[in-house]
Design an enzyme around this catalytic site. Sequence first.
Site, PDB file in Angstrom:
ATOM      1  N   ARG A 195       0.818  -1.220   0.000  1.00 32.46           N
ATOM      2  CA  ARG A 195       0.000   0.000   0.000  1.00 32.46           C
ATOM      3  C   ARG A 195       0.844   1.260   0.000  1.00 32.46           C
ATOM      4  O   ARG A 195       0.379   2.331  -0.355  1.00 32.46           O
ATOM      5  CB  ARG A 195      -0.902   0.035   1.240  1.00 32.46           C
ATOM      6  CG  ARG A 195      -1.880  -1.106   1.332  1.00 32.46           C
ATOM      7  CD  ARG A 195      -2.529  -1.142   2.691  1.00 32.46           C
ATOM      8  NE  ARG A 195      -1.487  -1.381   3.708  1.00 32.46           N
ATOM      9  CZ  ARG A 195      -1.661  -1.221   5.007  1.00 32.46           C
ATOM     10  NH1 ARG A 195      -2.820  -0.816   5.487  1.00 32.46           N
ATOM     11  NH2 ARG A 195      -0.680  -1.477   5.851  1.00 32.46           N
ATOM     12  N   GLN A 236       4.898  26.521  17.641  1.00 35.45           N
ATOM     13  CA  GLN A 236       4.452  27.085  16.373  1.00 35.45           C
ATOM     14  C   GLN A 236       4.808  26.128  15.245  1.00 35.45           C
ATOM     15  O   GLN A 236       5.819  25.429  15.320  1.00 35.45           O
ATOM     16  CB  GLN A 236       5.169  28.402  16.054  1.00 35.45           C
ATOM     17  CG  GLN A 236       4.601  29.613  16.712  1.00 35.45           C
ATOM     18  CD  GLN A 236       5.328  30.893  16.284  1.00 35.45           C
ATOM     19  OE1 GLN A 236       5.273  31.839  17.012  1.00 35.45           O
ATOM     20  NE2 GLN A 236       5.987  30.939  15.149  1.00 35.45           N
ATOM     21  N   ASN A 272       5.275  26.773  11.197  1.00 35.58           N
ATOM     22  CA  ASN A 272       5.295  27.784  10.143  1.00 35.58           C
ATOM     23  C   ASN A 272       5.367  27.101   8.787  1.00 35.58           C
ATOM     24  O   ASN A 272       5.930  26.020   8.666  1.00 35.58           O
ATOM     25  CB  ASN A 272       6.494  28.715  10.326  1.00 35.58           C
ATOM     26  CG  ASN A 272       6.495  29.392  11.684  1.00 35.58           C
ATOM     27  OD1 ASN A 272       5.445  29.748  12.206  1.00 35.58           O
ATOM     28  ND2 ASN A 272       7.664  29.555  12.262  1.00 35.58           N
ATOM     29  N   ARG A 321      16.206  32.164   1.355  1.00 37.97           N
ATOM     30  CA  ARG A 321      15.645  32.695   2.603  1.00 37.97           C
ATOM     31  C   ARG A 321      16.666  32.441   3.701  1.00 37.97           C
ATOM     32  O   ARG A 321      17.012  31.301   3.963  1.00 37.97           O
ATOM     33  CB  ARG A 321      14.324  31.996   2.937  1.00 37.97           C
ATOM     34  CG  ARG A 321      13.220  32.243   1.923  1.00 37.97           C
ATOM     35  CD  ARG A 321      11.970  31.449   2.296  1.00 37.97           C
ATOM     36  NE  ARG A 321      10.907  31.608   1.332  1.00 37.97           N
ATOM     37  CZ  ARG A 321       9.906  32.473   1.445  1.00 37.97           C
ATOM     38  NH1 ARG A 321       9.847  33.271   2.499  1.00 37.97           N
ATOM     39  NH2 ARG A 321       8.978  32.548   0.514  1.00 37.97           N
ATOM     40  N   HIS A 345      18.592  33.295   9.251  1.00 35.72           N
ATOM     41  CA  HIS A 345      17.808  33.878  10.338  1.00 35.72           C
ATOM     42  C   HIS A 345      18.001  33.124  11.657  1.00 35.72           C
ATOM     43  O   HIS A 345      18.263  31.928  11.655  1.00 35.72           O
ATOM     44  CB  HIS A 345      16.318  33.834   9.986  1.00 35.72           C
ATOM     45  CG  HIS A 345      16.002  34.457   8.677  1.00 35.72           C
ATOM     46  ND1 HIS A 345      15.042  33.954   7.846  1.00 35.72           N
ATOM     47  CD2 HIS A 345      16.513  35.532   8.034  1.00 35.72           C
ATOM     48  CE1 HIS A 345      14.958  34.700   6.750  1.00 35.72           C
ATOM     49  NE2 HIS A 345      15.855  35.661   6.839  1.00 35.72           N
ATOM     50  N   LYS A 376      14.415  24.709  15.633  1.00 37.01           N
ATOM     51  CA  LYS A 376      13.501  24.451  14.515  1.00 37.01           C
ATOM     52  C   LYS A 376      13.704  23.031  14.015  1.00 37.01           C
ATOM     53  O   LYS A 376      14.808  22.500  14.047  1.00 37.01           O
ATOM     54  CB  LYS A 376      13.796  25.381  13.332  1.00 37.01           C
ATOM     55  CG  LYS A 376      13.639  26.847  13.603  1.00 37.01           C
ATOM     56  CD  LYS A 376      14.053  27.637  12.367  1.00 37.01           C
ATOM     57  CE  LYS A 376      14.079  29.112  12.647  1.00 37.01           C
ATOM     58  NZ  LYS A 376      14.590  29.885  11.500  1.00 37.01           N
ATOM     59  N   HIS A 418      19.853  29.869  10.333  1.00 37.80           N
ATOM     60  CA  HIS A 418      19.222  28.913   9.435  1.00 37.80           C
ATOM     61  C   HIS A 418      18.760  29.620   8.164  1.00 37.80           C
ATOM     62  O   HIS A 418      18.281  30.753   8.200  1.00 37.80           O
ATOM     63  CB  HIS A 418      18.001  28.267  10.106  1.00 37.80           C
ATOM     64  CG  HIS A 418      17.214  27.423   9.168  1.00 37.80           C
ATOM     65  ND1 HIS A 418      16.035  27.855   8.600  1.00 37.80           N
ATOM     66  CD2 HIS A 418      17.455  26.197   8.654  1.00 37.80           C
ATOM     67  CE1 HIS A 418      15.572  26.909   7.789  1.00 37.80           C
ATOM     68  NE2 HIS A 418      16.417  25.903   7.808  1.00 37.80           N
ATOM     69  N   TYR A 456       8.053  24.347   9.211  1.00 39.52           N
ATOM     70  CA  TYR A 456       9.005  24.507  10.309  1.00 39.52           C
ATOM     71  C   TYR A 456       8.263  24.319  11.618  1.00 39.52           C
ATOM     72  O   TYR A 456       7.299  25.020  11.887  1.00 39.52           O
ATOM     73  CB  TYR A 456       9.543  25.932  10.396  1.00 39.52           C
ATOM     74  CG  TYR A 456      10.115  26.565   9.188  1.00 39.52           C
ATOM     75  CD1 TYR A 456      11.450  26.923   9.186  1.00 39.52           C
ATOM     76  CD2 TYR A 456       9.344  26.880   8.073  1.00 39.52           C
ATOM     77  CE1 TYR A 456      12.002  27.571   8.097  1.00 39.52           C
ATOM     78  CE2 TYR A 456       9.884  27.518   6.985  1.00 39.52           C
ATOM     79  CZ  TYR A 456      11.213  27.863   6.999  1.00 39.52           C
ATOM     80  OH  TYR A 456      11.761  28.507   5.929  1.00 39.52           O
ATOM     81  N   LYS A 494      15.147  42.478   2.864  1.00 37.81           N
ATOM     82  CA  LYS A 494      15.676  42.257   4.215  1.00 37.81           C
ATOM     83  C   LYS A 494      16.896  41.334   4.180  1.00 37.81           C
ATOM     84  O   LYS A 494      17.932  41.624   4.793  1.00 37.81           O
ATOM     85  CB  LYS A 494      14.581  41.657   5.099  1.00 37.81           C
ATOM     86  CG  LYS A 494      15.010  41.257   6.480  1.00 37.81           C
ATOM     87  CD  LYS A 494      13.805  40.675   7.218  1.00 37.81           C
ATOM     88  CE  LYS A 494      14.194  39.667   8.223  1.00 37.81           C
ATOM     89  NZ  LYS A 494      13.042  39.084   8.911  1.00 37.81           N
ATOM     90  N   ASP A 495      16.797  40.208   3.481  1.00 34.44           N
ATOM     91  CA  ASP A 495      17.912  39.265   3.423  1.00 34.44           C
ATOM     92  C   ASP A 495      19.087  39.823   2.625  1.00 34.44           C
ATOM     93  O   ASP A 495      20.243  39.595   2.975  1.00 34.44           O
ATOM     94  CB  ASP A 495      17.461  37.925   2.853  1.00 34.44           C
ATOM     95  CG  ASP A 495      16.582  37.152   3.828  1.00 34.44           C
ATOM     96  OD1 ASP A 495      16.571  37.487   5.033  1.00 34.44           O
ATOM     97  OD2 ASP A 495      15.903  36.211   3.384  1.00 34.44           O
TER      98      ASP A 495
END
Length: 182
Positions: free
Chosen positions: A23, A46, A48, A59, A62, A72, A119, A132, A167-168
């Site tokens: 299966r 959280q 995300n 990305r 951070h 994370k 990260h 995340y 921003k990055d």
Amino acid sequence: MIFTETPVPGAFLIDLEKRGDDRGFFARAFCEKEFAKAGLVDRFVQINNSLSAQKGTLRGMHYQLAPAAETKVVRCIRGSLFDVVLDLREGSPTFGKSYGAELSAENRRMMYVPKGFGHGFITLADDTEAFYFVDEFYSPAHERGVRWNDPEFAIEWPIAPVVLSEKDANQRDFDPAWHLTA
């Protein structure tokens, strides 16, 4: 689950331990007891979700400072990405070292990113989506970032970025006075 520590101690790749038949298969993507037994964070507050429409979307890098520092667990659920962790723990013997691995919907691999690590990722396919799991709530006052191409760290990305947020793109060069203190 199979936990494999990366060359940057504290960060892990997590592979599913599949039990299959004609299966398909069944596997746990998270088990509080298995994470705790491996010495990893086992409580998350959280989840995300990010979608990157174009291949080459970068990305990162951070992180959040204490007391809002985050752990994370990142999983790619559609497409493919190259996920990178960067050790920013003061006094760590591997401070400034990075490690990257491909996470894809196909390989179902996850990256465990501990507190004190930057990260980021770059997408290797269009319409790449990531989930995340995070153990702390987002705190803008504690948010920091390292420029993806900061020569201090010389992160090896598999492809050049095509899409980068303002921003990055405008993150500061590394400065311990700003990057490591609230």
